[in-house]
Design an enzyme around this catalytic site. Structure first.
Site: not given
Ligand SMILES: NC(=O)C1=CN([C@@H]2O[C@H](COP(=O)(O)OP(=O)(O)OC[C@H]3O[C@@H](n4cnc5c(N)ncnc54)[C@H](O)[C@@H]3O)[C@@H](O)[C@H]2O)C=CC1
Ligand SMILES: O=C(O)C1=N[C@H](C(=O)O)C[C@H](O)C1
Length: 257
Positions: A19, A21, A23, A87, A115, A144-145, A148
């Protein structure tokens, strides 16, 4: 690769990002690249060859992709004997059980699934779990933004589970609620008996309030991530720890302690 090589603290940890590329993935690549004790060896996104990570000798893969692909990625990592820090959201108890069963066949591999990697968010969840038994009412409001994909957030779902467990242990029933006439959705979603409300708005990153109430008082526990940099200390902590934690670790709590 031998156990000794894998765990030698003098050798930089070889990290791949799935992932890359996205955010979060892009932020993780920056943080790993800047960490003196880590080498960023693979950046994989949708359409890229997953084996780039194993070919590059990744010892730890960090996954921030999407709930629909994360299980396949994780299965692949475990099969390859690569430790994983995850994550990505969408981890139900059934999914966690499947991960445990895959790990039984690869007893040396570690997986950390959290999470939320924000230290403040982890504390917010701990504080909420601690407060839960003292209040008859509780609701969660996550914000959230708007890009999501999932609602409610993984953090809110996990918080609801922790609160529900604490309420059961304290012998508390459902929060009082006389609503009889409801426009569908007005009272939010019910997760393990806890109402969860999801807000999406431009300008937000990741925020959560847990609102408790009892006679004559309320308690609000709130956490705000204003920048994705807030998740990086937790991600790096997990990358450093996962090689020495075979099996499944859920949440950052054990690592912080
Ligand atoms: N645990 C934590 O602290 C946090 C968790 N998250 C979670 O992380 C996940 C990603 O969030 P964002 O970066 O905001 O989303 P995003 O949509 O910006 O990034 C996801 C990336 O995964 C890529 N992707 C999709 N299928 C793929 C595959 N088969 N192999 C490799 N890459 C692939 C997409 O092209 C994209 O670049 C979400 O589930 C979000 O809820 C987000 C922020 C913090
Ligand atoms: O998608 C997000 O941005 C985030 N995802 C995680 C969640 O679903 O709890 C962590 C954080 O809230 C940011």
């Amino acid at each position: 690769m031998t156990d000794e090589q894998e765990k030698n603290p003098a050798e930089p940890i070889r990290v791949g990002v799935l992932g890359a590329r996205g955010r979060m993935g892009a932020e993780v690549c920056k943080a790993v690249d800047a960490a003196a004790d880590m080498d960023l060896v693979a950046m994989v996104d949708q359409g890229d060859w997953l084996f780039n990570a194993s070919d590059a000798g990744a010892e730890v893969v960090v996954d921030f992709t999407t709930p629909d692909v994360v299980m396949d990625n994780l299965h692949w990592c475990i099969d390859q004997g690569i430790n994983a820090v995850v994550g990505t959201t969408g981890f139900t108890e059934q999914r966690l059980e499947r991960v445990r069963s895959w790990l039984e066949r690869k007893p040396g591999v570690g997986v950390v699934i959290a999470p939320n990697f924000g230290i403040g968010a982890v504390l917010m969840m701990q504080f909420a779990a601690r407060a839960a038994r003292h209040f008859e009412s509780v609701e969660i409001i996550e914000q959230h933004h708007p890009r999501k994909l999932d609602a409610p957030s993984g953090t809110a779902t996990h918080t609801a589970r922790l609160i529900a467990e604490a309420r059961v242990a304290a012998g508390l029933g459902p929060s009082p609620d006389a609503t009889k006439d409801e426009v569908p959705g007005a009272r939010g979603a019910e997760i393990d008996g806890v109402r969860v409300h999801a807000v999406r708005a431009t300008g937000l990153v990741a925020h959560q309030e847990v609102l408790f109430g009892t006679t004559g008082e309320t308690l609000t526990i709130r956490h705000d991530s204003y920048d994705r940099a807030s998740f990086m200390p937790g991600v790096l902590l997990a990358v450093r720890a996962v090689r020495n934690r075979p099996g499944l670790t859920v949440g950052l709590d054990a690592l912080l302690d």
